[in-house]
Design a protein around this motif. Structure first.
Motif, PDB file in Angstrom:
ATOM      1  N   GLY A   1       0.794  -1.220  -0.003  1.00 29.85           N
ATOM      2  CA  GLY A   1       0.093   0.051   0.106  1.00 29.85           C
ATOM      3  C   GLY A   1       0.878   1.284  -0.146  1.00 29.85           C
ATOM      4  O   GLY A   1       2.155   1.251   0.345  1.00 29.85           O
ATOM      5  N   ARG A   2       0.375   2.257  -0.338  1.00 27.77           N
ATOM      6  CA  ARG A   2       0.712   3.763  -0.198  1.00 27.77           C
ATOM      7  C   ARG A   2      -0.517   4.552  -0.109  1.00 27.77           C
ATOM      8  O   ARG A   2      -1.504   4.455  -0.071  1.00 27.77           O
ATOM      9  N   SER A   3      -0.041   6.002  -0.184  1.00 28.99           N
ATOM     10  CA  SER A   3      -1.338   6.847   0.489  1.00 28.99           C
ATOM     11  C   SER A   3      -1.955   7.052  -0.815  1.00 28.99           C
ATOM     12  O   SER A   3      -1.620   7.324  -1.921  1.00 28.99           O
ATOM     13  N   GLY A   4      -3.389   7.344  -0.651  1.00 23.27           N
ATOM     14  CA  GLY A   4      -4.066   7.484  -1.809  1.00 23.27           C
ATOM     15  C   GLY A   4      -5.721   6.935  -1.767  1.00 23.27           C
ATOM     16  O   GLY A   4      -6.065   6.491  -0.783  1.00 23.27           O
ATOM     17  N   SER A   5      -6.370   6.974  -2.652  1.00 21.21           N
ATOM     18  CA  SER A   5      -7.979   6.435  -2.684  1.00 21.21           C
ATOM     19  C   SER A   5      -8.075   5.723  -3.720  1.00 21.21           C
ATOM     20  O   SER A   5      -9.167   5.029  -3.872  1.00 21.21           O
ATOM     21  N   GLY A   6      -7.140   5.255  -4.421  1.00 15.68           N
ATOM     22  CA  GLY A   6      -7.123   4.309  -5.570  1.00 15.68           C
ATOM     23  C   GLY A   6      -7.097   2.815  -5.264  1.00 15.68           C
ATOM     24  O   GLY A   6      -6.889   2.527  -3.798  1.00 15.68           O
ATOM     25  N   VAL A   7      -6.890   1.908  -6.297  1.00 18.65           N
ATOM     26  CA  VAL A   7      -6.889   0.565  -5.843  1.00 18.65           C
ATOM     27  C   VAL A   7      -5.475   0.145  -5.156  1.00 18.65           C
ATOM     28  O   VAL A   7      -4.618   0.780  -5.517  1.00 18.65           O
ATOM     29  N   GLY A   8      -5.700  -0.465  -3.905  1.00 23.58           N
ATOM     30  CA  GLY A   8      -4.500  -0.812  -3.191  1.00 23.58           C
ATOM     31  C   GLY A   8      -3.921   0.478  -2.451  1.00 23.58           C
ATOM     32  O   GLY A   8      -2.700   0.189  -2.013  1.00 23.58           O
ATOM     33  N   GLU A   9      -4.446   1.396  -2.242  1.00 27.13           N
ATOM     34  CA  GLU A   9      -4.028   2.826  -1.521  1.00 27.13           C
ATOM     35  C   GLU A   9      -4.823   2.766  -0.541  1.00 27.13           C
ATOM     36  O   GLU A   9      -5.907   2.466  -0.497  1.00 27.13           O
ATOM     37  N   PHE A  10      -4.197   3.420   0.494  1.00 27.74           N
ATOM     38  CA  PHE A  10      -4.660   3.654   1.957  1.00 27.74           C
ATOM     39  C   PHE A  10      -4.809   5.052   2.319  1.00 27.74           C
ATOM     40  O   PHE A  10      -3.859   5.918   1.970  1.00 27.74           O
ATOM     41  N   ASN A  11      -5.891   5.376   3.379  1.00 26.95           N
ATOM     42  CA  ASN A  11      -5.927   6.593   3.864  1.00 26.95           C
ATOM     43  C   ASN A  11      -6.347   6.399   5.415  1.00 26.95           C
ATOM     44  O   ASN A  11      -7.241   6.251   5.642  1.00 26.95           O
ATOM     45  N   ARG A  12      -5.145   5.970   6.026  1.00 24.75           N
ATOM     46  CA  ARG A  12      -5.166   5.887   7.400  1.00 24.75           C
ATOM     47  C   ARG A  12      -6.017   4.528   7.688  1.00 24.75           C
ATOM     48  O   ARG A  12      -6.847   4.325   8.543  1.00 24.75           O
ATOM     49  N   PRO A  13      -5.359   3.195   7.402  1.00 28.67           N
ATOM     50  CA  PRO A  13      -5.688   2.031   7.600  1.00 28.67           C
ATOM     51  C   PRO A  13      -5.377   1.673   9.086  1.00 28.67           C
ATOM     52  O   PRO A  13      -4.526   1.952   9.747  1.00 28.67           O
ATOM     53  N   ASN A  14      -6.432   1.222   9.796  1.00 27.27           N
ATOM     54  CA  ASN A  14      -6.441   1.176  11.248  1.00 27.27           C
ATOM     55  C   ASN A  14      -6.827  -0.280  11.771  1.00 27.27           C
ATOM     56  O   ASN A  14      -6.581  -0.656  13.124  1.00 27.27           O
ATOM     57  N   GLY A  15      -7.267  -1.170  10.728  1.00 23.30           N
ATOM     58  CA  GLY A  15      -7.554  -2.476  11.398  1.00 23.30           C
ATOM     59  C   GLY A  15      -7.128  -3.537  10.324  1.00 23.30           C
ATOM     60  O   GLY A  15      -7.228  -3.222   9.054  1.00 23.30           O
ATOM     61  N   VAL A  16      -6.865  -4.737  10.727  1.00 23.38           N
ATOM     62  CA  VAL A  16      -6.413  -5.884   9.724  1.00 23.38           C
ATOM     63  C   VAL A  16      -6.695  -7.148  10.257  1.00 23.38           C
ATOM     64  O   VAL A  16      -6.764  -7.443  11.583  1.00 23.38           O
TER      65      VAL A  16
END
Length: 334
Positions: free
Chosen positions: A214-229
């Protein structure tokens, strides 16, 4: 039904039902932040509530069939109290362990809510905590805690004896910027939601870095503050993408498979409340007129777990509910 891209997945995720509603006590949740599931399908939902309404701070116990069992824990600094509860996990004996960001400690309870003990002290030294967040317990009873402001993961025994640590503050491989959620795969790997770095990192049980997704963003495979897994029996990785209001599902190698954006249908607790509140029915009608998808979608999903049936259970922070999905492993036509 989930959204699919490019025909890359042979998994589909079918919405089953929702559990919960917003409440400060009783049959509902208030700003829930995490939950644990026992082998009987009972959920222990950790409610953080509001700073101006600390009466909502508690653990709600219910089944995924929405049967209310009990609640326990209150706001405060004494034994059995919470200020900023953050993470919750069960050990092999199904005792509950709860992290508290403000008190820098772990509190231990029975499944019935009896307080058993606590451990933890604030600081940055070995075994000390600064805003502990996520917690996971391995089959060998090692406790893993994301020590968020210290930018590391620490390992303890069940009674709080320090075992080791890995990670440090930073943006490189194996480094963290406010790590939050943590999960253990059946393969023994450790998965960490690296919140401010907008990625998920994977480690061996002893802390050797394996991969970053992942990396920052809103596209496929991008995240904006992931907090659970969470990681299911197939090794697929489910990540609550908090500010993108979705759950992304990755293959074991990090390849994007699909996303869930929410499919909520009102729970029985919600229906019960509406029956006794005619004014609320009118307010909901107005809200739906302006935004038909208002309640359907996630609003800040904050935790995800896999139950004993392999279902994906997503905790919705703002809307106080759990949305439950079934995984179907058959070829899907796009």
């Amino acid at each position: 039904m989930s959204t699919h891209f490019f025909g890359l997945t042979d998994r589909t995720f079918e919405y089953s039902h929702s559990v919960g509603r917003n409440e400060f006590a009783g049959t509902g949740f208030r700003n829930p932040v995490d939950f644990a599931l026992d082998s009987d399908g009972v959920a222990y939902v950790l409610n953080r509530s509001y700073e101006n309404r600390p009466d909502g701070v508690r653990i709600t116990v219910c089944t995924l069939d929405e049967e209310y069992v009990t609640e326990f824990g209150t706001y405060g600094e004494e034994d059995g109290n919470f200020i900023w509860p953050s993470g919750i996990a069960l050990d092999r004996e199904e005792r509950l362990y709860v992290t508290d960001e403000w008190l820098n400690r772990v509190s231990i309870f029975t499944r019935d809510g009896e307080f058993l003990g606590k451990w933890g002290v604030g600081g940055s030294g070995d075994g000390e905590l600064d805003r502990p967040a996520g917690i996971a317990i391995s089959a060998d009873q090692t406790v893993y805690i994301t020590d968020s402001r210290n930018g590391r993961v620490q390992q303890f025994t069940l009674d709080g004896q320090y075992l080791g640590q890995f990670g440090r503050p930073g943006q490189g491989n194996g480094e963290f910027d406010l790590p939050w959620g943590i999960a253990l795969g059946q393969d023994g790997l450790v998965y960490v939601a690296d919140w401010r770095n907008d990625r998920v990192q994977v480690f061996t049980a002893d802390g050797q870095w394996q991969a970053s997704f992942g990396r920052s963003g809103s596209g496929v495979g991008e995240f904006n503050r992931p907090n659970g897994v969470a990681v299911d029996a197939d090794g697929d990785i489910c990540v609550t993408d908090w500010l993108n209001n979705r759950v992304q599902i990755l293959a074991p190698d990090g390849r994007f498979l699909t996303q869930l954006v929410g499919d909520h249908v009102m729970s029985q607790w919600g229906k019960d409340k509406l029956v006794s509140n005619p004014d609320m029915i009118r307010q909901r009608a107005l809200a739906y007129a302006n935004n038909p998808g208002y309640e359907r979608n996630f609003a800040h999903p904050c935790a995800v777990k896999i139950d004993s049936q392999g279902r994906i259970c997503v905790l919705d922070h703002t809307r106080g509910r759990i949305q439950v999905y079934n995984k179907v492993k058959e070829p899907a036509l796009v």
